[in-house]
Design a protein around this motif. Structure first.
Motif, PDB file in Angstrom:
ATOM      1  N   GLY A  20       0.782  -1.232   0.000  1.00 49.23           N
ATOM      2  CA  GLY A  20       0.000   0.000   0.000  1.00 49.23           C
ATOM      3  C   GLY A  20       0.815   1.283   0.000  1.00 49.23           C
ATOM      4  O   GLY A  20       0.262   2.362   0.174  1.00 49.23           O
ATOM      5  N   ARG A  46      -9.722   4.982  -4.418  1.00 52.10           N
ATOM      6  CA  ARG A  46      -9.869   5.083  -2.966  1.00 52.10           C
ATOM      7  C   ARG A  46      -8.549   4.807  -2.246  1.00 52.10           C
ATOM      8  O   ARG A  46      -8.162   5.547  -1.326  1.00 52.10           O
ATOM      9  N   ASN A  47      -7.822   3.757  -2.641  1.00 61.08           N
ATOM     10  CA  ASN A  47      -6.571   3.431  -1.947  1.00 61.08           C
ATOM     11  C   ASN A  47      -5.516   4.514  -2.122  1.00 61.08           C
ATOM     12  O   ASN A  47      -4.774   4.809  -1.185  1.00 61.08           O
ATOM     13  N   SER A  51      -3.775   6.720   0.831  1.00 61.49           N
ATOM     14  CA  SER A  51      -2.321   6.842   1.005  1.00 61.49           C
ATOM     15  C   SER A  51      -1.899   8.292   1.222  1.00 61.49           C
ATOM     16  O   SER A  51      -0.787   8.546   1.688  1.00 61.49           O
TER      17      SER A  51
END
Length: 167
Positions: A20, A46-47, A51
């Protein structure tokens, strides 16, 4: 119609993320990213938004593309539920649509992108998110390069890919 530009950095084996996170520090590439995306519309998943730890990129319109219509996004981010909605926002703002990740969004935009800006790092990480090799339908030109030093963990090359007119 807004120009669609994909921008990312990757290792020789195609790694763009590991656990991630981006597992390297190349200050020259971060500076290039900031200058290139400034005053544009940035589109992320979204990820990628997560981050950023709730902090939208300054001096940009920050869009989060997701199918989750009720996703809560921090202040400064704007939720969009389709590629078309993102493109309309960029068109209305008369800005480029800069796609900044993650892999699923890159994969969705690759067939219709106008330009790719890819930084290749002289290392391998064997990360858990990898980009596929770029196909021959692109004309490429070296934009910049630099060596490893106190600001850059690795040597790098930044390539500008333009869609070939015959593709």
């Amino acid at each position: 119609m807004a120009e669609k530009v994909l921008i990312w950095a990757q290792t020789q084996d195609g790694t763009i993320a590991m656990n991630g996170m981006i597992p390297w520090h190349v200050q020259d590439d971060m500076k290039f990213f900031a200058q290139t995306t400034k005053n544009q519309v940035v589109l992320m998943g979204r990820n990628t938004m997560l981050s950023l730890n709730g902090c939208p990129l300054p001096n940009r319109i920050n869009l989060v593309l997701t199918h989750q219509k009720t996703l809560e996004v921090p202040s400064g981010f704007h939720l969009v539920n389709s590629m078309e909605a993102a493109e309309k926002i960029a068109d209305a703002a008369d800005k480029k649509l800069m796609v900044i990740g993650g892999k699923g969004i890159y994969d969705s935009y690759l067939p219709i992108a106008d330009q790719l800006l890819i930084t290749y790092l002289d290392t391998d990480f064997h990360g858990d998110v990898l980009m596929d090799p770029i196909k021959d339908e692109w004309k490429k030109e070296l934009y910049a390069s630099g060596g490893a030093n106190e600001n850059n963990d690795y040597a790098y090359q930044i390539w500008n890919y333009q869609r070939s007119s015959n593709s």
